[in-house]
Design a protein around this motif. Sequence first.
Motif, short mmCIF file in Angstrom:
data_model
loop_
_atom_site.label_atom_id
_atom_site.label_comp_id
_atom_site.label_asym_id
_atom_site.label_seq_id
_atom_site.Cartn_x
_atom_site.Cartn_y
_atom_site.Cartn_z
N HIS A 117 1.00 -1.20 -0.27
CA HIS A 117 0.01 0.13 0.02
C HIS A 117 0.86 1.02 0.15
O HIS A 117 1.72 1.32 0.77
N ASP A 137 -3.34 5.21 -5.61
CA ASP A 137 -3.79 5.34 -4.33
C ASP A 137 -4.44 6.70 -4.30
O ASP A 137 -5.56 6.75 -3.52
N GLU A 149 -11.76 1.65 -0.75
CA GLU A 149 -10.82 2.19 -0.04
C GLU A 149 -10.79 1.34 1.69
O GLU A 149 -9.79 0.98 1.97
N ASN A 150 -12.06 1.02 2.00
CA ASN A 150 -12.03 0.06 3.12
C ASN A 150 -11.55 -1.22 3.26
O ASN A 150 -10.91 -1.78 3.88
N ASP A 208 -7.76 -1.27 2.95
CA ASP A 208 -7.24 -0.96 4.40
C ASP A 208 -7.52 -2.38 4.93
O ASP A 208 -6.59 -2.74 5.79
N ARG A 209 -8.52 -2.92 4.75
CA ARG A 209 -8.87 -4.46 5.63
C ARG A 209 -7.77 -5.32 5.09
O ARG A 209 -7.04 -6.26 5.99
N ASP A 217 -4.72 -4.77 3.96
CA ASP A 217 -3.50 -4.34 4.37
C ASP A 217 -3.31 -4.64 5.96
O ASP A 217 -2.13 -5.48 6.39
#
Length: 144
Positions: free
Chosen positions: A4, A11, A59-60, A63-64, A66
């Motif tokens: 990321h 991004d 986006e969520n 993040d999860r 990652d």
Amino acid sequence: MPEHGQYPDRDLWLSSSSWPPASRFSKLTTLVVPPLNTNHRGRLEEHLNQLLRLLETLENLRDRIDILSDRANRIQERQLNQSSYVFAVVSTIFLPLNFVTGLFGANLLGLPFADATNGFWVLVGLCLLMSVGLVAVFRWFKWL
């Protein structure tokens, strides 16, 4: 797998708040031009909101992913560290013993205990004494 933040441009545009076409589409929903009637503007606004929600969901999810990737890496590192630790302990105990048995197992004249009747048992006792000494040293330094 790219990390990321490795592709900052990608991004950036995935972020719903900074998505470049969002401002253009929002302007289209407020423009009063003959080809766009109120129904069209409402549909454009609805599709824009749906697209922005999808971008936020992406986006969520990123993040999860990652977070899960970091957890998996930590678990693998912990297992590797534990395996390396066990290997180091076993090697530290058995390498000196292997040296002693190899040294006394050589067919050379003049070795200690070569002619003694209980020479084998003395060698076994020395090996056990070395093993117990190494375990005691490991426990003293809290390595075991």
